[in-house]
Structure formats: structure tokens, C-alpha cells
Design a protein around this motif. Structure first.
Motif, mmCIF file in Angstrom:
data_model
loop_
_atom_site.group_PDB
_atom_site.id
_atom_site.type_symbol
_atom_site.label_atom_id
_atom_site.label_comp_id
_atom_site.label_asym_id
_atom_site.label_seq_id
_atom_site.Cartn_x
_atom_site.Cartn_y
_atom_site.Cartn_z
ATOM 1 N N GLY A 1 -34.804 12.711 -13.227
ATOM 2 C CA GLY A 1 -34.978 11.637 -14.198
ATOM 3 C C GLY A 1 -36.423 11.399 -14.579
ATOM 4 O O GLY A 1 -36.713 10.508 -15.365
ATOM 5 N N ARG B 1 -35.445 3.251 -20.831
ATOM 6 C CA ARG B 1 -35.087 3.754 -22.160
ATOM 7 C C ARG B 1 -33.890 2.961 -22.670
ATOM 8 O O ARG B 1 -32.936 2.728 -21.938
ATOM 9 C CB ARG B 1 -34.777 5.251 -22.098
ATOM 10 C CG ARG B 1 -36.019 6.111 -21.825
ATOM 11 C CD ARG B 1 -35.683 7.566 -21.699
ATOM 12 N NE ARG B 1 -34.985 7.829 -20.444
ATOM 13 C CZ ARG B 1 -34.413 8.999 -20.143
ATOM 14 N NH1 ARG B 1 -34.426 9.987 -21.011
ATOM 15 N NH2 ARG B 1 -33.821 9.156 -18.978
ATOM 16 N N ILE C 1 -29.138 6.759 -23.384
ATOM 17 C CA ILE C 1 -28.374 6.189 -22.266
ATOM 18 C C ILE C 1 -27.622 7.281 -21.494
ATOM 19 O O ILE C 1 -27.793 7.319 -20.247
ATOM 20 C CB ILE C 1 -27.428 5.076 -22.767
ATOM 21 C CG1 ILE C 1 -28.248 3.956 -23.464
ATOM 22 C CG2 ILE C 1 -26.612 4.506 -21.591
ATOM 23 C CD1 ILE C 1 -29.298 3.285 -22.600
ATOM 24 N N THR D 1 -28.030 -1.514 -28.008
ATOM 25 C CA THR D 1 -27.852 -1.502 -26.551
ATOM 26 C C THR D 1 -28.258 -2.817 -25.895
ATOM 27 O O THR D 1 -28.065 -2.981 -24.693
ATOM 28 C CB THR D 1 -28.649 -0.352 -25.910
ATOM 29 O OG1 THR D 1 -30.056 -0.541 -26.173
ATOM 30 C CG2 THR D 1 -28.192 0.992 -26.456
ATOM 31 N N ASN E 1 -31.308 3.075 -19.516
ATOM 32 C CA ASN E 1 -31.449 4.275 -18.696
ATOM 33 C C ASN E 1 -32.755 4.166 -17.925
ATOM 34 O O ASN E 1 -33.822 4.012 -18.508
ATOM 35 C CB ASN E 1 -31.451 5.540 -19.569
ATOM 36 C CG ASN E 1 -31.370 6.809 -18.741
ATOM 37 O OD1 ASN E 1 -32.156 7.007 -17.815
ATOM 38 N ND2 ASN E 1 -30.427 7.679 -19.071
ATOM 39 N N ASN F 1 -31.121 7.182 -14.690
ATOM 40 C CA ASN F 1 -29.675 7.372 -14.821
ATOM 41 C C ASN F 1 -29.118 6.202 -15.635
ATOM 42 O O ASN F 1 -29.783 5.175 -15.809
ATOM 43 C CB ASN F 1 -28.980 7.529 -13.446
ATOM 44 C CG ASN F 1 -29.327 6.428 -12.477
ATOM 45 O OD1 ASN F 1 -29.719 5.334 -12.860
ATOM 46 N ND2 ASN F 1 -29.178 6.707 -11.199
ATOM 47 N N PRO F 2 -27.908 6.325 -16.163
ATOM 48 C CA PRO F 2 -27.403 5.336 -17.122
ATOM 49 C C PRO F 2 -26.762 4.118 -16.454
ATOM 50 O O PRO F 2 -25.982 4.249 -15.513
ATOM 51 C CB PRO F 2 -26.362 6.133 -17.911
ATOM 52 C CG PRO F 2 -25.865 7.164 -16.936
ATOM 53 C CD PRO F 2 -27.036 7.513 -16.063
ATOM 54 N N HIS F 3 -27.081 2.936 -16.988
ATOM 55 C CA HIS F 3 -26.510 1.693 -16.468
ATOM 56 C C HIS F 3 -26.008 0.836 -17.616
ATOM 57 O O HIS F 3 -26.631 0.762 -18.684
ATOM 58 C CB HIS F 3 -27.565 0.896 -15.699
ATOM 59 C CG HIS F 3 -27.881 1.458 -14.361
ATOM 60 N ND1 HIS F 3 -27.256 1.044 -13.208
ATOM 61 C CD2 HIS F 3 -28.751 2.430 -13.990
ATOM 62 C CE1 HIS F 3 -27.738 1.726 -12.178
ATOM 63 N NE2 HIS F 3 -28.651 2.574 -12.629
ATOM 64 N N GLU G 1 -21.703 10.821 -19.949
ATOM 65 C CA GLU G 1 -22.170 11.252 -18.629
ATOM 66 C C GLU G 1 -21.738 10.253 -17.549
ATOM 67 O O GLU G 1 -22.320 10.209 -16.478
ATOM 68 C CB GLU G 1 -23.685 11.426 -18.635
ATOM 69 C CG GLU G 1 -24.149 12.543 -19.567
ATOM 70 C CD GLU G 1 -25.654 12.732 -19.556
ATOM 71 O OE1 GLU G 1 -26.343 12.113 -18.704
ATOM 72 O OE2 GLU G 1 -26.150 13.512 -20.396
ATOM 73 N N VAL H 1 -21.172 6.237 -16.188
ATOM 74 C CA VAL H 1 -22.170 5.170 -16.179
ATOM 75 C C VAL H 1 -22.051 4.353 -14.899
ATOM 76 O O VAL H 1 -20.973 4.258 -14.293
ATOM 77 C CB VAL H 1 -21.997 4.266 -17.427
ATOM 78 C CG1 VAL H 1 -20.784 3.335 -17.272
ATOM 79 C CG2 VAL H 1 -23.260 3.483 -17.738
ATOM 80 N N THR I 1 -31.722 1.462 -8.717
ATOM 81 C CA THR I 1 -31.834 1.639 -10.164
ATOM 82 C C THR I 1 -31.016 0.576 -10.896
ATOM 83 O O THR I 1 -31.391 0.140 -11.985
ATOM 84 C CB THR I 1 -31.407 3.042 -10.606
ATOM 85 O OG1 THR I 1 -30.047 3.286 -10.205
ATOM 86 C CG2 THR I 1 -32.318 4.107 -10.023
ATOM 87 N N ALA J 1 -32.471 -1.777 -13.750
ATOM 88 C CA ALA J 1 -31.859 -1.851 -15.076
ATOM 89 C C ALA J 1 -31.440 -3.277 -15.409
ATOM 90 O O ALA J 1 -31.659 -3.766 -16.532
ATOM 91 C CB ALA J 1 -30.658 -0.912 -15.146
#
Length: 269
Positions: A95, A115, A121, A129, A146, A149-151, A179, A181, A211, A215
Motif C-alpha cells: 500500500g 485517498r 478506493i 465518497t 483508502n 486498503n479500502p474502508h 476488491e 472492503v 487502518t 480511515a
């Protein structure tokens, strides 16, 4: 082949750490990661962490979830690795490169920049978002961030009242998230305090998610709900999250080494 490991945890989010920086290990794949993580027939952990040499940083950290899938970031593991390494270091992850520094029985971690763009994301299609026009069984208008990793983050009156064990996997695997979440449900207690529970992609309900704390805090700051430094209380304990004027996130919290051991690689390969 006999392989040494270190069992560690950050606020109850636990890891098996393999150090391949000085001694090369056989190739790590999804099957062996899942076998080592199994709590009945393996060593047992939420994530398998593999440390390797890096051409761009002091070393590389690879992260495999309980289901064997490799992911880009893990805040709690970053603190554990900082404690294990014993000195400040730049760490390459899938990441991005992060900065870790041991501190007071734990560590402070520069988690990099968040991000917010929908395709970062990533989401399946474009939308705002900061207030997504979607919902699932009473959870609606989440934010998405992100942080390696995506949240997806939902603000609710009482995080403990949300049936995350059933809604978590439904949202994690929704087609909106190509991917998958991580799913966060949070309650704003004050301008400096957030309570949080997390359904972690590939791991399920977790006592702590670094993370996820990052986030959630950044999304709350983005919405103007909290100050730029907050305490985030998870079931396993507290983390301090700051979002600086330089757009970088800092996470500070405890980490613990539980024990050390070894295993025969052929038992899991």
C-alpha cells in the motif's frame, strides 16, 4: 526446514511474524498463509506477516489475512513490527512506504496520505465518497477512504447495537467494492473521542484494526465532526490518530510480543 516465528498482537489483533530478511524462506502463497493462520490446526492469527529485504526501504512487510489473501496495509501489524525491529525504519508495503518508530511499549506509525477518489478506493462506479448514496439494512450514507486498503465508514448512534457479524460480510462482498472492503461502524462520543467496531476484509470481526481507526478518524475529520487528533476506542483498547497539515496520518498505540517458537515448513506446505 525449521522456521522461527514470533507471535505478536496490537490491542488483541494478533499476528504470526516470519523474518525472511536474513534467511530466505520458501515462497509464501495463499494456501500456506491460510494454514498457518488456522487457529485449530496451525499457529493461529488474524494476519501472517512476512518481513523481507527491500530495494526502496529498510525492509519490506507483506501481509496475509486469515483467509490467505494478501493485502496492502495493517496498522496494528506495523506497530508490532516496529517493536520487533527495535528502531525507526522505513517499511515498504503493497500500500506504499510507511515510517515506524518504537515508543512507550508500542509504536508511532506514519501511515501516509489517505485517498478519497472513488477509483482509488476502489468503487465499481463514481460517486461522492464523503457521503455515498447507498445503504444496507439501516446503515446508509457511508464514507469511503483508502489508507493502503479500502474502508467504508458508517456513523451510528451506538456502534455496539449494529449486527456487524451479519452486515459485515454482506457489505464486504457487495459488488460496489470490486476488491472487497473493510466495514467500520463508529459512534462520535466527543470532538476528541470515537468508539469503533470493524469487520475486517478476509478476517471478520476483530478486536482492533489500525487502518480502520485511521480511515474512520480521517473521515470524521473530513466531515468536521472531530478535531485533527482523536482517541479511537476499539474493543481491544485505544489508539491515537492524528491527521497533519501535511496530509499524512499518524497512528500511535501499544504492541506486544506474546511468545516465540518454530515449526516445520513441510507440515504446512
Amino acid at each position: 526446514m525449521r522456521v522461527d516465528f514470533t507471535k505478536m498482537h496490537g490491542l488483541g489483533n494478533d499476528f504470526v511474524v516470519l523474518d525472511a530478511r536474513a534467511r530466505e524462506l520458501p515462497a509464501i502463497d495463499q494456501d500456506i498463509a491460510r494454514a498457518l493462520a488456522d487457529r485449530r490446526t496451525g499457529i493461529g492469527c488474524d494476519q501472517l506477516i512476512v518481513l523481507e529485504p527491500s530495494d526502496t526501504a529498510d525492509f519490506r512487510m507483506r501481509i496475509f489475512n486469515h483467509d490467505g489473501g494478501e493485502v496492502g496495509a495493517c496498522g496494528n501489524a506495523s506497530r508490532a513490527v516496529a517493536l520487533l525491529h527495535g528502531s525507526p525504519a522505513d517499511v515498504e508495503t503493497a500500500g506504499g512506504t510507511i515510517r515506524v518508530e518504537p515508543a512507550n511499549d508500542g509504536a508511532s506509525v506514519d501511515m501516509g496520505e489517505p485517498r478519497f477518489d472513488w477509483d482509488a478506493i476502489p468503487l465499481a462506479y463514481g460517486m461522492d465518497t464523503a457521503a455515498m448514496p447507498v445503504g444496507w439494512d439501516g446503515l446508509d450514507q457511508p464514507g469511503a477512504v483508502n489508507v493502503g486498503n479500502p474502508h467504508v465508514i458508517f456513523f451510528v448512534p451506538d456502534t455496539d447495537a449494529v449486527p456487524l457479524e451479519t452486515l459485515g460480510p454482506e457489505i464486504e462482498n457487495d459488488a460496489l467494492f470490486p476488491e472487497r472492503v473493510n466495514v467500520n461502524v463508529a459512534t462520535i462520543e466527543s470532538r476528541t473521542h470515537i468508539r469503533l467496531r470493524v469487520w475486517e476484509r478476509g478476517a471478520g470481526l476483530t478486536r482492533a484494526c489500525g487502518t480502520g481507526a485511521c480511515a474512520t478518524a480521517v473521515h470524521a475529520m473530513r466531515r468536521g465532526l472531530v478535531e485533527r487528533e482523536v482517541r479511537v476506542t476499539l474493543p481491544g483498547g485505544d489508539l491515537t490518530i492524528g491527521w497533519g497539515e501535511d496530509n499524512r496520518i499518524t497512528m500511535t498505540g501499544p504492541a506486544t510480543e506474546s511468545y516465540r517458537g518454530s515449526f516445520d515448513w513441510s507440515d504446512f506446505a
